[in-house]
Design a protein around this motif. Structure first.
Motif, short mmCIF file in Angstrom:
data_model
loop_
_atom_site.label_atom_id
_atom_site.label_comp_id
_atom_site.label_asym_id
_atom_site.label_seq_id
_atom_site.Cartn_x
_atom_site.Cartn_y
_atom_site.Cartn_z
N SER A 121 0.82 -1.22 0.00
CA SER A 121 0.00 0.00 0.00
C SER A 121 0.85 1.27 0.00
CB SER A 121 -0.90 -0.01 1.23
OG SER A 121 -0.10 -0.03 2.40
N GLY A 122 2.19 1.13 -0.05
CA GLY A 122 3.05 2.30 -0.22
C GLY A 122 3.47 3.00 1.07
N THR A 123 3.54 2.26 2.17
CA THR A 123 3.95 2.88 3.44
C THR A 123 5.36 3.48 3.31
OG1 THR A 123 2.72 1.11 4.52
CG2 THR A 123 4.11 2.46 5.94
N THR A 124 6.30 2.71 2.71
CA THR A 124 7.66 3.22 2.54
C THR A 124 7.65 4.42 1.59
OG1 THR A 124 8.29 0.89 2.68
CG2 THR A 124 10.03 2.45 2.11
N ALA A 125 6.81 4.32 0.57
CA ALA A 125 6.73 5.41 -0.43
C ALA A 125 6.29 6.71 0.25
CB ALA A 125 5.73 5.03 -1.51
N VAL A 126 5.28 6.63 1.10
CA VAL A 126 4.77 7.83 1.78
C VAL A 126 5.88 8.43 2.66
CG1 VAL A 126 3.12 8.62 3.54
CG2 VAL A 126 2.35 7.13 1.69
N GLU A 127 6.62 7.55 3.36
CA GLU A 127 7.71 8.06 4.22
C GLU A 127 8.80 8.72 3.38
OE1 GLU A 127 7.94 8.39 7.73
OE2 GLU A 127 5.86 8.18 7.12
N CYS A 128 9.06 8.17 2.19
CA CYS A 128 10.08 8.78 1.32
C CYS A 128 9.62 10.16 0.87
CB CYS A 128 10.35 7.89 0.11
SG CYS A 128 11.40 6.51 0.55
N ASN B 116 14.08 10.00 -3.08
CA ASN B 116 13.51 9.45 -4.30
C ASN B 116 13.11 8.01 -4.03
OD1 ASN B 116 14.03 11.73 -6.10
ND2 ASN B 116 16.18 11.25 -5.66
N PHE B 117 12.09 7.55 -4.78
CA PHE B 117 11.55 6.23 -4.43
C PHE B 117 11.17 5.42 -5.65
CE2 PHE B 117 7.95 3.45 -3.40
CZ PHE B 117 8.51 2.69 -2.38
N ILE B 118 11.52 4.13 -5.60
CA ILE B 118 10.99 3.17 -6.59
C ILE B 118 10.26 2.07 -5.82
CG2 ILE B 118 11.53 1.47 -8.36
CD1 ILE B 118 13.96 3.07 -9.08
N GLY B 119 8.99 1.86 -6.17
CA GLY B 119 8.21 0.82 -5.49
C GLY B 119 7.63 -0.12 -6.52
N ILE B 120 7.80 -1.43 -6.28
CA ILE B 120 7.14 -2.37 -7.18
C ILE B 120 6.34 -3.38 -6.38
CG2 ILE B 120 8.96 -2.10 -8.92
CD1 ILE B 120 9.92 -4.82 -8.36
N ASP B 121 5.29 -3.85 -6.98
CA ASP B 121 4.46 -4.88 -6.35
C ASP B 121 3.85 -5.72 -7.46
OD1 ASP B 121 3.17 -5.15 -3.29
OD2 ASP B 121 1.99 -6.13 -4.88
N ILE B 122 3.63 -6.97 -7.14
CA ILE B 122 3.10 -7.92 -8.11
C ILE B 122 1.62 -7.65 -8.39
CG2 ILE B 122 2.25 -9.79 -6.61
CD1 ILE B 122 4.66 -10.28 -9.54
N ASN B 123 0.96 -6.96 -7.48
CA ASN B 123 -0.48 -6.75 -7.58
C ASN B 123 -0.80 -5.32 -8.04
OD1 ASN B 123 -3.23 -6.69 -7.27
ND2 ASN B 123 -3.23 -7.17 -5.07
N GLU B 124 -1.42 -5.21 -9.21
CA GLU B 124 -1.69 -3.86 -9.74
C GLU B 124 -2.62 -3.08 -8.81
OE1 GLU B 124 -4.07 -3.67 -13.34
OE2 GLU B 124 -4.73 -5.73 -13.03
N LYS B 125 -3.50 -3.80 -8.09
CA LYS B 125 -4.43 -3.11 -7.18
C LYS B 125 -3.67 -2.50 -6.00
CE LYS B 125 -8.34 -4.11 -9.19
NZ LYS B 125 -9.23 -3.09 -9.74
N ALA B 126 -2.60 -3.18 -5.58
CA ALA B 126 -1.77 -2.63 -4.50
C ALA B 126 -1.09 -1.36 -4.98
CB ALA B 126 -0.75 -3.66 -4.04
N ILE B 127 -0.60 -1.40 -6.22
CA ILE B 127 0.06 -0.20 -6.79
C ILE B 127 -0.95 0.95 -6.90
CG2 ILE B 127 1.15 0.70 -8.91
CD1 ILE B 127 3.10 -0.88 -7.16
#
Ligand SMILES: C[S@@+](CC[C@H](N)C(=O)[O-])C[C@H]1O[C@@H](n2cnc3c(N)ncnc32)[C@H](O)[C@@H]1O
Length: 464
Positions: free
Chosen positions: A123-130, A136-147
């Motif tokens: 759900s992007g917890t690390t992304a929000v903190e960045c 700068n942030f790169i986040g990937i997840d296998i689930n498009e709904k999570a992205i």
């Protein structure tokens, strides 16, 4: 009942659960109403919505952008009483981590404008903190709904000059990233079959059994090592599992995979979990069936460095003294809190009360007729393994050991060494991993290193 009727009932049940969720009924109320467990409710929601969330209604308004009175953690035992609800953080995405974890890791192991990677972005917890901490942030997840959810969670006004790149992808294949291009990895793997993050995505590692999971996480570790810059850090949070009355040390096994990829251990942090019940039903069951409730995970900080884990600490076991306390509080979880000066008395008294009062300390008064053998790990480990073959079947063997800080700042972990050595031992089967969490009144960590304030008790059962 005919197959068509069964199918109709299933569809009806799924629809009713979703309607009740939207109307705000709690999982407990829904469970009782339809006589189904939480896992079934999660399955229905994940199937319908494509994502495993506890609340399917719209998120609330932002009240603040940072935690009140935040202080960086200095010790190796981390315990957050509340999970943290600043910015868009909430506990809605099942299995998401407390924002206190990435906040501490990002602040300690990176600087502004660095590039941070979370390859299990959720759900992007690390992304929000960045975003809040200007990385700068790169986040990937296998689930498009999570992205999609991560994008939603990042959608707030904040003075931020960095880049965020969110994409659907597989943590095992980071080929879009160049070698040595990332400053920090900060990620929480989906650990083997505990929570399912997708209904039927075959690339979702949460659907794998332990053996397959470990094979696949090795590929993630290899990629991590490749994309990370030299001397930089990779932090992952991973826990153990339980199979009937025995622990499955998934945490140690995952750490081992990262070590095999070339990483060294900079810190092993014990993250306490507060969802464990220490009274009533679970407390009584923990005693009746003789097992401990898992109440910790490992937040391991690896470093990509050529420094070696070389220096070995000398211990003087003969100096240790202890006494058994009769009216000790019986622990029911895997984390035992104690005072630095009396932890040994506490630990031994608890072991005696839980397992047997016919006990001995291997290093001091070894007696092969004892039904509880306590061993304070020392240099005679091989001798100990030989001797232990003679004790009776079902005996409990408790090994006290530490994570040691080396002179070069890295950590040498005795419990990982012991578990590795005993993994295929035909006489001993691991039963519990207990953390002794010690108070730290006069000790503080430094900028370089955390203060190690935990020890381990590895509990084995003689099975032959
Ligand atoms: C423990 S959750 C991460 C939660 C995240 N830290 C947060 O706070 O929301 C693990 C995530 O890994 C994702 N995942 C599972 N298999 C994956 C794979 N092969 N590659 C990338 N992501 C994967 C799941 O969809 C899930 O979102």
């Amino acid at each position: 009942m005919s197959n068509t009727n069964k199918k109709m009932n299933k569809v009806l049940l799924e629809k009713s659960v979703l309607i009740d969720k939207i109307n705000g009924l709690s999982d407990k109320e829904i469970g009782e109403k339809y006589n189904i467990n939480l896992r079934k409710i999660e399955q229905i929601i994940t199937k319908e919505k494509g994502i495993n969330v506890s609340n399917i209604n719209s998120p609330k308004k932002i009240r603040k952008f940072s935690p009140k009175d935040f202080q960086l953690e200095n010790n190796t035992v981390w315990s957050f009483k509340s999970r943290g609800n600043w910015a868009t953080h909430n506990g809605n995405y099942r299995g998401n981590w407390s924002p206190f974890i990435p906040r501490n890791i990002i602040l300690r192991y990176s600087k502004e404008n660095d590039l941070v990677l979370d390859y299990f972005c959720g759900s992007g917890t690390t992304a929000v903190e960045c975003k809040l901490l200007n990385r700068n942030f790169i986040g990937i997840d296998i689930n498009e709904k999570a992205i999609e959810l991560a994008k939603e969670n990042l959608n707030f006004e904040y003075l931020f000059g960095g880049n965020v790149d969110l994409r659907v992808g597989d943590a095992r294949n980071l080929s879009f990233l160049e070698d040595s291009s990332v400053d920090l990895i900060c990620s929480h793997p989906p650990y083997s079959n505990i929570i399912n993050y997708t209904y039927d995505n075959e690339h979702d590692l949460s659907h794998l059994d332990t053996e397959k999971f470990l094979n696949e996480i090795k590929k993630v570790a290899d990629e991590s090592y490749r994309v990370l810059k030299d001397e930089k850090f990779c932090a992952i949070l991973i826990g153990d599992m339980r199979k009937s009355k025995f622990v499955v040390p998934l945490g140690f096994w995952t750490i081992e995979k990262y070590l095999q990829s070339g990483f060294k251990i900079k810190e092993i942090i014990i993250k306490r979990q507060h969802n464990c019940k220490t009274t009533g039903f679970w407390y009584n069951n923990s005693i009746k069936y003789n097992f401990l409730l898992l109440a910790h995970e490992y937040l391991v900080v690896f470093q990509k460095t050529d420094r070696m884990n070389s220096f070995d600490e000398e211990k003087n076991i003969a100096d240790l003294s202890f006494s058994v306390i009769d009216d000790i509080y019986l622990e029911s979880t895997s984390v035992w809190i104690a005072n630095s000066s009396s932890y040994l008395d506490n630990a031994i008294s608890n072991l005696v009360k839980r397992y047997s009062n016919n006990f001995c300390i291997y290093n001091i008064n070894y007696n092969k007729t004892a039904t509880l053998v306590i061993y304070l790990l020392d240099k005679k480990f091989d001798e100990f393994i030989n001797d232990i073959q003679q004790i009776n079947n079902n005996c409990i063997v408790a090994i006290l050991c530490n994570d040691n800080r080396l002179v070069n700042g890295l950590v040498r972990s005795e419990p990982i060494f012991v578990e590795q050595k005993l993994r295929n031992n035909e006489y001993l089967k691991i039963k519990e991993i207990i953390i002794l969490s010690l108070d730290t009144i006069n000790e503080m960590g430094s900028i370089e290193n955390l203060n190690i304030n935990h020890k381990y008790l590895l509990i084995y059962q003689k099975v032959k």
